[in-house]
Design a protein around this motif. Structure first.
Motif, PDB file in Angstrom:
ATOM      1  N   VAL A 248       0.866  -1.184   0.000  1.00 35.39           N
ATOM      2  CA  VAL A 248       0.000   0.000   0.000  1.00 35.39           C
ATOM      3  C   VAL A 248       0.897   1.227   0.000  1.00 35.39           C
ATOM      4  CG1 VAL A 248      -1.721   1.307   1.271  1.00 35.39           C
ATOM      5  CG2 VAL A 248      -1.874  -1.187   1.182  1.00 35.39           C
ATOM      6  N   VAL A 249       0.800   2.035  -1.042  1.00 34.61           N
ATOM      7  CA  VAL A 249       1.645   3.215  -1.200  1.00 34.61           C
ATOM      8  C   VAL A 249       0.970   4.454  -0.637  1.00 34.61           C
ATOM      9  CG1 VAL A 249       2.792   4.718  -2.883  1.00 34.61           C
ATOM     10  CG2 VAL A 249       2.825   2.240  -3.195  1.00 34.61           C
ATOM     11  N   ASP A 250      -0.311   4.647  -0.974  1.00 32.80           N
ATOM     12  CA  ASP A 250      -1.000   5.884  -0.596  1.00 32.80           C
ATOM     13  C   ASP A 250      -2.499   5.638  -0.717  1.00 32.80           C
ATOM     14  OD1 ASP A 250      -1.935   8.426  -0.172  1.00 32.80           O
ATOM     15  OD2 ASP A 250      -0.812   9.372  -1.785  1.00 32.80           O
ATOM     16  N   THR A 251      -3.217   5.763   0.390  1.00 36.24           N
ATOM     17  CA  THR A 251      -4.665   5.542   0.363  1.00 36.24           C
ATOM     18  C   THR A 251      -5.453   6.797  -0.003  1.00 36.24           C
ATOM     19  OG1 THR A 251      -4.837   6.010   2.740  1.00 36.24           O
ATOM     20  CG2 THR A 251      -4.530   3.706   2.081  1.00 36.24           C
ATOM     21  N   THR A 252      -4.764   7.924  -0.231  1.00 38.87           N
ATOM     22  CA  THR A 252      -5.448   9.179  -0.559  1.00 38.87           C
ATOM     23  C   THR A 252      -6.291   9.011  -1.816  1.00 38.87           C
ATOM     24  OG1 THR A 252      -3.563  10.405   0.328  1.00 38.87           O
ATOM     25  CG2 THR A 252      -5.143  11.635  -1.019  1.00 38.87           C
ATOM     26  N   GLY A 253      -7.583   9.307  -1.712  1.00 39.19           N
ATOM     27  CA  GLY A 253      -8.453   9.291  -2.881  1.00 39.19           C
ATOM     28  C   GLY A 253      -8.915   7.925  -3.331  1.00 39.19           C
ATOM     29  N   ALA A 254      -8.551   6.855  -2.594  1.00 37.62           N
ATOM     30  CA  ALA A 254      -8.958   5.519  -3.013  1.00 37.62           C
ATOM     31  C   ALA A 254     -10.478   5.351  -2.952  1.00 37.62           C
ATOM     32  CB  ALA A 254      -8.274   4.463  -2.145  1.00 37.62           C
ATOM     33  N   GLY A 255     -11.097   5.940  -1.935  1.00 37.38           N
ATOM     34  CA  GLY A 255     -12.550   5.889  -1.850  1.00 37.38           C
ATOM     35  C   GLY A 255     -13.212   6.591  -3.016  1.00 37.38           C
ATOM     36  N   ASP A 256     -12.592   7.658  -3.506  1.00 38.47           N
ATOM     37  CA  ASP A 256     -13.140   8.371  -4.660  1.00 38.47           C
ATOM     38  C   ASP A 256     -12.980   7.551  -5.937  1.00 38.47           C
ATOM     39  OD1 ASP A 256     -13.761  10.527  -2.994  1.00 38.47           O
ATOM     40  OD2 ASP A 256     -11.773  11.399  -3.263  1.00 38.47           O
ATOM     41  N   ALA A 257     -11.872   6.811  -6.052  1.00 39.63           N
ATOM     42  CA  ALA A 257     -11.708   5.896  -7.182  1.00 39.63           C
ATOM     43  C   ALA A 257     -12.830   4.867  -7.180  1.00 39.63           C
ATOM     44  CB  ALA A 257     -10.348   5.201  -7.103  1.00 39.63           C
ATOM     45  N   PHE A 258     -13.168   4.363  -5.993  1.00 44.21           N
ATOM     46  CA  PHE A 258     -14.256   3.404  -5.844  1.00 44.21           C
ATOM     47  C   PHE A 258     -15.573   4.001  -6.342  1.00 44.21           C
ATOM     48  CE2 PHE A 258     -17.867   1.680  -3.641  1.00 44.21           C
ATOM     49  CZ  PHE A 258     -17.635   0.315  -3.541  1.00 44.21           C
ATOM     50  N   VAL A 259     -15.903   5.193  -5.873  1.00 41.99           N
ATOM     51  CA  VAL A 259     -17.196   5.798  -6.215  1.00 41.99           C
ATOM     52  C   VAL A 259     -17.273   6.136  -7.705  1.00 41.99           C
ATOM     53  CG1 VAL A 259     -18.721   7.773  -5.812  1.00 41.99           C
ATOM     54  CG2 VAL A 259     -17.554   6.687  -3.891  1.00 41.99           C
ATOM     55  N   GLY A 260     -16.185   6.656  -8.264  1.00 40.72           N
ATOM     56  CA  GLY A 260     -16.192   6.959  -9.687  1.00 40.72           C
ATOM     57  C   GLY A 260     -16.421   5.729 -10.531  1.00 40.72           C
ATOM     58  N   ALA A 261     -15.757   4.622 -10.176  1.00 39.68           N
ATOM     59  CA  ALA A 261     -15.926   3.371 -10.917  1.00 39.68           C
ATOM     60  C   ALA A 261     -17.329   2.813 -10.744  1.00 39.68           C
ATOM     61  CB  ALA A 261     -14.887   2.353 -10.446  1.00 39.68           C
ATOM     62  N   LEU A 262     -17.846   2.853  -9.530  1.00 38.37           N
ATOM     63  CA  LEU A 262     -19.212   2.399  -9.269  1.00 38.37           C
ATOM     64  C   LEU A 262     -20.214   3.173 -10.118  1.00 38.37           C
ATOM     65  CD1 LEU A 262     -20.907   1.412  -6.008  1.00 38.37           C
ATOM     66  CD2 LEU A 262     -21.772   3.472  -7.116  1.00 38.37           C
ATOM     67  N   ALA A 263     -20.024   4.499 -10.211  1.00 37.77           N
ATOM     68  CA  ALA A 263     -20.941   5.334 -10.985  1.00 37.77           C
ATOM     69  C   ALA A 263     -20.915   4.964 -12.468  1.00 37.77           C
ATOM     70  CB  ALA A 263     -20.589   6.807 -10.805  1.00 37.77           C
ATOM     71  N   VAL A 264     -19.729   4.687 -12.993  1.00 41.63           N
ATOM     72  CA  VAL A 264     -19.614   4.305 -14.404  1.00 41.63           C
ATOM     73  C   VAL A 264     -20.385   3.026 -14.678  1.00 41.63           C
ATOM     74  CG1 VAL A 264     -18.006   3.450 -16.161  1.00 41.63           C
ATOM     75  CG2 VAL A 264     -17.447   5.489 -14.842  1.00 41.63           C
ATOM     76  N   ARG A 265     -20.204   2.024 -13.821  1.00 39.49           N
ATOM     77  CA  ARG A 265     -20.874   0.747 -14.046  1.00 39.49           C
ATOM     78  C   ARG A 265     -22.386   0.892 -13.905  1.00 39.49           C
ATOM     79  NH1 ARG A 265     -18.678  -4.304 -14.098  1.00 39.49           N
ATOM     80  NH2 ARG A 265     -17.119  -3.260 -15.379  1.00 39.49           N
TER      81      ARG A 265
END
Length: 309
Positions: A248-265
């Motif tokens: 794990v390098v950096d958890t910054t913004g990982a939750g936002d990556a999750f939400v953006g991907a969820l929205a696309v699907r």
């Protein structure tokens, strides 16, 4: 509907992140020396817009920046990522939002946000944009805007026939009719605990919290970091485990990556479980890389993550 699915309207914050690397975050009264500092585009709203655009979503972003160099940089970056920024307002005499992010050697982070121009966003403008431009698509918000903005967006989404996705991070108190519009309500363990009043620290307790929250929202997702995510809707419930990562390098913004991907699907017409699966893969990809937006995957880059690489 375009090749990328229904349009996604992300309403929220745009910040410039000032990221410092530290061995551990300082405690009360403690001073620590940082190994490095860099600036990077951020803000939960802008992050989620970029994450969705990189995965092929048709995305517009609604927010505010200041009339300063930071604001100009954020606008350039949004446009370069393929995000429609026509609804981003430049606020004269106000500074662009910023975040001070301390990233520990473990990859965990501590963040202090100064909202700045983000709090100039008005309910009137949000309502107008959603009614005029979001009909039939998704409206995505986060907790980094004022509660009245979230409420206005929820009302406008209902009236325009749009699906309302709320990532209630950070947690803020909202009226029951706002939560009832969420499809899904996306929270992490601490945010789920704040809403339910009960601790959430395991997959089992997350399932229980999701069942409780499903009585208040149309569907629910609780993210669990390295353990994946729990989901629940009218058709069922389940857990999506996260693939292992070497470091794990950096958890910054990982939750936002999750939400953006969820929205696309979801915009592509998929069910909630499928959307959560893509979200988990996107979040896993992000934590193995530095920064927020700079760590987000393009569509083809999630194939290896799905295989557990």
């Amino acid at each position: 509907m375009t090749a990328g699915g229904a349009p996604i309207t992300v309403i929220g914050s745009a910040n410039l992140d000032y990221i410092v690397r530290v061995p551990t975050a300082p405690g009360p009264g403690e001073t620590v020396l940082a190994g490095a500092m860099r600036k990077s585009p951020g803000g939960k709203g802008a992050n989620q817009a970029v994450a969705a655009a990189r995965l092929g979503g048709t995305v517009r972003f609604v927010g505010c920046v200041g009339d300063d160099d930071d604001g100009a940089l954020l606008l350039r970056e949004l446009r370069a990522e393929g995000v429609d920024s026509a609804e981003v307002e430049v606020i004269t005499g106000e500074h662009t939002g910023l975040a001070i992010v301390a990233v520990e050697d473990s990859g965990e982070n501590s963040i202090v946000v100064v909202p700045g121009a983000n709090f100039a966003l008005t309910a009137t403008r949000v309502t107008r944009v959603v009614r005029r431009r979001a009909g039939g698509g998704l409206v995505v918000l986060q907790g980094e805007v004022q509660p009245r903005i979230i409420a206005a967006a929820a009302t406008a989404a209902r009236e325009s026939g749009s699906r309302f996705v709320l990532n209630l991070a950070p947690f803020v108190e909202l009226d029951s009719d706002v939560l009832a519009t969420c499809d899904p309500l996306v929270v992490n363990e601490s945010e789920a605990a704040a809403i339910t009043g009960r601790p959430v620290g395991s997959v089992g307790s997350a399932h229980e919290a999701a069942r409780q929250l499903l009585e208040r929202a149309r569907s629910v997702v609780i993210t669990l970091g390295a353990r994946g995510a729990v989901w629940a809707d009218a058709d069922g419930a389940g857990v999506v485990p996260a693939p292992a990562v070497d470091r794990v390098v950096d958890t910054t913004g990982a939750g936002d990556a999750f939400v953006g991907a969820l929205a696309v699907r979801l915009a592509q017409g998929a069910g909630l479980r499928s959307a959560v699966e893509l979200g988990v893969r996107a979040g896993t990809y992000a934590v193995a890389r530095d920064g927020a937006q700079s760590s987000y995957a393009m569509s083809g880059e999630l194939v290896d993550v799905a295989a557990g690489a």
